[in-house]
Design an enzyme around this catalytic site. Sequence first.
Site, short mmCIF file in Angstrom:
data_model
loop_
_atom_site.label_atom_id
_atom_site.label_comp_id
_atom_site.label_asym_id
_atom_site.label_seq_id
_atom_site.Cartn_x
_atom_site.Cartn_y
_atom_site.Cartn_z
CG HIS A 60 4.90 -29.70 -5.00
ND1 HIS A 60 5.73 -28.67 -5.39
CD2 HIS A 60 4.27 -29.29 -3.87
CE1 HIS A 60 5.58 -27.66 -4.53
NE2 HIS A 60 4.71 -28.01 -3.61
CG HIS A 95 1.47 -31.35 -1.29
ND1 HIS A 95 0.66 -31.01 -2.34
CD2 HIS A 95 2.11 -30.20 -0.91
CE1 HIS A 95 0.80 -29.70 -2.58
NE2 HIS A 95 1.67 -29.20 -1.73
CD GLU A 102 -15.54 -7.14 -7.58
OE1 GLU A 102 -15.56 -8.23 -6.95
OE2 GLU A 102 -16.48 -6.33 -7.53
CG HIS A 155 -17.43 2.22 -1.73
ND1 HIS A 155 -17.78 1.45 -0.65
CD2 HIS A 155 -18.16 1.77 -2.77
CE1 HIS A 155 -18.70 0.57 -1.01
NE2 HIS A 155 -18.94 0.73 -2.30
C1 LIG Z 1 -3.59 -19.58 -3.37
C2 LIG Z 1 -2.68 -20.61 -2.82
N1 LIG Z 1 -2.70 -20.89 -1.51
C3 LIG Z 1 -1.87 -21.79 -0.98
C4 LIG Z 1 -0.96 -22.44 -1.76
C5 LIG Z 1 0.02 -23.42 -1.13
N2 LIG Z 1 -0.34 -24.78 -1.56
C6 LIG Z 1 0.28 -25.39 -2.56
S1 LIG Z 1 -0.43 -26.83 -2.95
C7 LIG Z 1 -1.57 -26.68 -1.72
C8 LIG Z 1 -2.69 -27.65 -1.53
C9 LIG Z 1 -2.40 -28.99 -1.98
O1 LIG Z 1 -3.55 -29.71 -2.19
P1 LIG Z 1 -4.03 -30.09 -3.63
O2 LIG Z 1 -4.36 -28.89 -4.39
O3 LIG Z 1 -5.08 -31.09 -3.46
O4 LIG Z 1 -2.75 -30.72 -4.30
P2 LIG Z 1 -2.17 -32.18 -4.06
O5 LIG Z 1 -1.59 -32.22 -2.68
O6 LIG Z 1 -3.29 -33.13 -4.20
O7 LIG Z 1 -1.13 -32.32 -5.11
C10 LIG Z 1 -1.37 -25.50 -1.04
C11 LIG Z 1 -2.18 -25.08 0.13
C12 LIG Z 1 -0.96 -22.13 -3.13
N3 LIG Z 1 -0.12 -22.68 -3.99
N4 LIG Z 1 -1.84 -21.24 -3.63
#
Ligand SMILES: Cc1ncc(C[n+]2csc(CCOP(=O)(O)OP(=O)(O)O)c2C)c(N)n1
Length: 669
Positions: free
Chosen positions: A31, A267, A416, A478
């Site tokens: 990334h 990304h 939780e 539950h």
């Molecule tokens: C709980 C979770 N769901 C999905 C992902 C997959 N995932 C990685 S980064 C991302 C989103 C990226 O957006 P952002 O947080 O704004 O990061 P940026 O692209 O700006 O670096 C997703 C959906 C993850 N890492 N964790």
Amino acid sequence: MQSNDQNLAQTAINTVRVLAADAVQKANSGHPGMPMGAAPMGHVLWSEAMNYNPQNPEWANRDRFILSAGHGCMLLYNFLFLTGYPDITMEDIKNFRQMHSKTAGHPEYGLLKGVEVTTGPLGQGFANGVGFAIAQKYLAVRYNKPGFEIFNYHIYAICSDGDLNEGVSSEAASLAGHLKLGNIIYLYDDNHISIEGDTKIAFTEDVAKRFEAYDWHVQIVEDGNDIQAIAQAVKKAKEETQRPSIIKIRTHIAFGSPNKVDTAGAHGSPLGEAELKLVKQNLGFDPEKSFVVPDDVMAFYRGCGKKGSEKEKTWNELYKGYQKAHPDLAKEYELLSSGKLPDGWKEKLPVFKAEEGKIATRQASGKVLNAIADSLPSLIGGSADLAPSTETWLKKYEAFTASNYAGRNFHFGIREHGMGSILNGMALTKGIIPFGATFLIFSEYMRPPLRLAAIMKVRPIVVYTHDSIGLGEDGTTHQPVEQLISLRSIPNMTVIRPADANETAQAWRVALEHQDGPVLIVLTRQGLPVIDQTKYGSASQLEKGAYILSDSEKPKVILIATGSEVSLIMEAQAKLKEQGIAARVVSMPSWELFEKQDSAYKEKVLPSGIRKRLAVETASPLGWHKYVTDEGAIIGMTTFGESGPIGDLMKFFGFTVDHVVKKAKELIS
Ligand SMILES: Cc1ncc(C[n+]2csc(CCOP(=O)(O)OP(=O)(O)O)c2C)c(N)n1
Ligand SMILES: [Mg+2]
């Protein structure tokens, strides 16, 4: 001079950008966008804001840094490398995302010194930070003394759109605001981009207003490249002691990349060789060279690291004075932060007598906790609004509140997931043993942090009560069925389901002595007989995971059970005896502890010559086949339960003495 400094800062920030893009390109995976956009805020944190010493990543009063947006880990790796953490070299940067390298695809605690917590699942780091902040507050009130503010560190995090999308950040932020955790300073990488494109496709709330509503101190920096503005905002955040701080910083993903800036494409994929060359040209680097750190940039960041070493030296002097002025407290902290426990606590574990009648294991657990609390000042915790049901309140102690950080009882609220993540942050703070509690069914709401605790091998203790259809009338929603096997399937997890009050005391002993991974203590709502230890041997055998509780000469069949079903198979054993059938009773409170025993012990408890075995557990039978062999059987739950009185439920689902006896006889006939 001023402009030279500015030039150097700019080159330094661009070095971080290019290095991140180079590492991702070489790995052909990763990334690049986030580190390129967030490099300036990273620069502010590591060049002036944070107190850290690369030479001692475990310095007790270091500021904690959490990269909640774990996918941007090249940012963290770069700063650890550049400021001089000895555990990471340029080779490690070049080995990004390769097998067995320290620079894993997301930051991993324990793999690389300087990484405070494993992140990647979005939202977790944000909530872990609240746990770190709670732990800091607890340590500060317990150990700081006039003239000796030995714990005054802050909790920093960089969080992303994804972190703030995730619900757990809301749970944690709400609690952090309520508890006035002014030691939190979060930087929000507000780049308007997530994987599917512009965040406006799904995320249009006013983040600033949202955090104001949580009673956070909110600042906005309009230009994420303006390091003066970021530094100023961080300074203000440090001055704010009554509210957690978030700084919303407008950044641009993949800043420096002429064609990929502000695009979702930057990304999670390498920029590509051609674009990477353009980045280098654009930022004043030689497009033909990779992994370049200009000498002055290296000298600058190493200098920042050295300043940190000096800070720790000053702190060490303060701490020496503290040791003289407050020797008892210093000794206590040193002992507890080393992971050891004070002498004498085990002697406080209560012993329950059979004559006491029935006692629910949740009740026994409450008695145990209250009996040992005085001798274990590091043990703090609470429940997600279920303390009266989970019996986890420490009666002699107050609640941890915004006006009383000395309290040892936590009202986590009905959160939780947040509780689980907060426990992890607490567990990662040396000198704290956190526990949480809720109904076993709601382990469902906290699986993500449990799994991360297991990956990190850190030890929150979680009390899960109302552990089966035995909870009765609350019904299917539950009544746990598939939870035990699902939790047992997590590597490094220890699940303990004690059979009675004395096994419950031993479960706490094991949990407190365990260091590497979460421990779940699974307890009943309903009363259970206390097994007579004078007759059947000590419940301390629980530490072996399974043991022969009651034997017969030349047993034909082995009855195995956990928790509430152990007393049931004891009765069945007696009935079988009346009918001339010799049975062995094995109490098996923990599969994981049993698996750690040597094969001789396992053979002793479950001899390969006795293959007629019956396992009884009010839960999914999945997994029991391993212990009952292909000649055995399982009485378990293959459907959801039902709402009704416990006696009727147990009868309907086959958890009766007669049914166990019948099944056992079928096996040997
Ligand atoms: C709980 C979770 N769901 C999905 C992902 C997959 N995932 C990685 S980064 C991302 C989103 C990226 O957006 P952002 O947080 O704004 O990061 P940026 O692209 O700006 O670096 C997703 C959906 C993850 N890492 N964790
Ligand atoms: Mg984003």
